[in-house]
Design a protein around this motif. Structure first.
Motif, PDB file in Angstrom:
ATOM      1  N   LEU A   1       3.436 -12.803  -4.148  1.00  0.00           N
ATOM      2  CA  LEU A   1       4.567 -13.005  -3.250  1.00  0.00           C
ATOM      3  C   LEU A   1       4.095 -13.373  -1.855  1.00  0.00           C
ATOM      4  N   GLU A   2       3.068 -12.674  -1.367  1.00  0.00           N
ATOM      5  CA  GLU A   2       2.541 -12.978  -0.042  1.00  0.00           C
ATOM      6  C   GLU A   2       1.985 -14.397   0.015  1.00  0.00           C
ATOM      7  N   LYS A   3       1.252 -14.804  -1.031  1.00  0.00           N
ATOM      8  CA  LYS A   3       0.694 -16.154  -1.073  1.00  0.00           C
ATOM      9  C   LYS A   3       1.799 -17.200  -1.079  1.00  0.00           C
TER      10      LYS A   3
ATOM     11  N   SER B   1       0.831  -1.210   0.000  1.00  0.00           N
ATOM     12  CA  SER B   1       0.000   0.000   0.000  1.00  0.00           C
ATOM     13  C   SER B   1       0.861   1.255   0.000  1.00  0.00           C
ATOM     14  N   GLN B   2       1.946   1.227   0.759  1.00  0.00           N
ATOM     15  CA  GLN B   2       2.834   2.377   0.799  1.00  0.00           C
ATOM     16  C   GLN B   2       3.583   2.546  -0.513  1.00  0.00           C
ATOM     17  N   LEU B   3       3.914   1.447  -1.167  1.00  0.00           N
ATOM     18  CA  LEU B   3       4.576   1.525  -2.468  1.00  0.00           C
ATOM     19  C   LEU B   3       3.659   2.167  -3.509  1.00  0.00           C
ATOM     20  N   VAL B   4       2.379   1.843  -3.438  1.00  0.00           N
ATOM     21  CA  VAL B   4       1.401   2.485  -4.334  1.00  0.00           C
ATOM     22  C   VAL B   4       1.322   3.975  -4.051  1.00  0.00           C
ATOM     23  N   VAL B   5       1.366   4.343  -2.779  1.00  0.00           N
ATOM     24  CA  VAL B   5       1.349   5.766  -2.412  1.00  0.00           C
ATOM     25  C   VAL B   5       2.569   6.484  -2.968  1.00  0.00           C
TER      26      VAL B   5
ATOM     27  N   ALA C   1      -1.979  -1.664 -10.278  1.00  0.00           N
ATOM     28  CA  ALA C   1      -2.585  -2.995 -10.288  1.00  0.00           C
ATOM     29  C   ALA C   1      -1.515  -4.072 -10.447  1.00  0.00           C
ATOM     30  N   VAL C   2      -0.523  -3.816 -11.282  1.00  0.00           N
ATOM     31  CA  VAL C   2       0.571  -4.774 -11.460  1.00  0.00           C
ATOM     32  C   VAL C   2       1.353  -4.938 -10.157  1.00  0.00           C
ATOM     33  N   ILE C   3       1.645  -3.809  -9.496  1.00  0.00           N
ATOM     34  CA  ILE C   3       2.387  -3.867  -8.227  1.00  0.00           C
ATOM     35  C   ILE C   3       1.612  -4.662  -7.187  1.00  0.00           C
ATOM     36  N   THR C   4       0.306  -4.394  -7.070  1.00  0.00           N
ATOM     37  CA  THR C   4      -0.524  -5.086  -6.090  1.00  0.00           C
ATOM     38  C   THR C   4      -0.621  -6.572  -6.402  1.00  0.00           C
ATOM     39  N   ASN C   5      -0.747  -6.912  -7.681  1.00  0.00           N
ATOM     40  CA  ASN C   5      -0.850  -8.316  -8.074  1.00  0.00           C
ATOM     41  C   ASN C   5       0.435  -9.077  -7.759  1.00  0.00           C
TER      42      ASN C   5
END
Length: 207
Positions: free
Chosen positions: A175-177, A114-118, A166-170
């Motif tokens: 990675l989290e999974k 979330s911070q990276l998106v910000v 969207a690419v960053i979040t995906n």
């Protein structure tokens, strides 16, 4: 973030003051202030000054926010983890490096993304105020060369931001999974009983 968890006040207090100070200042003010500093006290060229100012502002603000994310991620772990590390004879630095931080990464990952998106979105502040040549500032060149298509230009720019975030979040979700699955797999292997191949005393082996 690790410094704020230190047992030594001479480390914890100054680090905490720095984090709280830069968290309290809006990132745009940090960019403008950094631009003035580079203009008056350095020999940085005017061509690169907006870039330096934007990077400095983003680093100071977001580093302080991420420090709080790290601290919160470590504190969210069960206390038994650190107690177990101490029982094994580990020092606090060793338990932080080998026990707490690896587990806290999975907890921190959503907030870090979330911070990276910000950060990606905040680069637009530099283009709007300091003249930094980022994505949003390209609106001026497009409208000047191809007519006053302001709404269409801003729409395309917004779509580019949406696609990038969207690419960053995906990627972060994958990675989290993967981290969670790897942790579950290792836990299953550690808890599975060892296979025994002992032959009963009265058994006779034969063809």
């Amino acid at each position: 973030g690790i410094g704020r968890l230190s047992d030594h006040a001479w480390v914890r207090v100054p680090v905490g003051a720095i984090v709280e100070f830069f968290r309290a200042i809006p990132v745009l003010i940090l960019m403008i202030f950094a631009s003035q500093i580079y203009a008056k006290f350095t020999t940085v060229s005017s061509d690169f000054r907006p870039l330096y100012a934007v990077v400095t502002g983003l680093v100071l603000y977001n580093a302080s926010v991420i420090a709080e994310v790290v601290r919160a991620g470590v504190l969210s772990l069960p206390r038994g983890q650190s107690d177990a590390a101490v029982a094994l004879g580990m020092r606090k630095g060793q338990s932080m490096l080998y026990v707490l931080l690896p587990q806290a990464v999975t907890v921190m990952l959503p907030a870090l993304v979330s911070q990276l998106v910000v950060i990606v979105k905040d680069t637009a502040l530099g283009g709007a105020v300091l003249g930094f040549g980022e994505l949003l500032s390209q609106n001026r060149q497009i409208t000047a060369n191809y007519g006053a298509n302001t709404i269409a230009t801003f729409t395309v720019i917004a779509l580019v931001y949406i696609a990038l975030n969207a690419v960053i979040t995906n990627l972060a979700s994958r990675l989290e999974k993967r981290l969670r699955q790897g942790r579950k797999t290792s836990a299953v292997k550690e808890n599975s009983p060892a296979e025994t191949t002992e032959t009963p005393a009265g058994a006779v082996s034969g063809a």
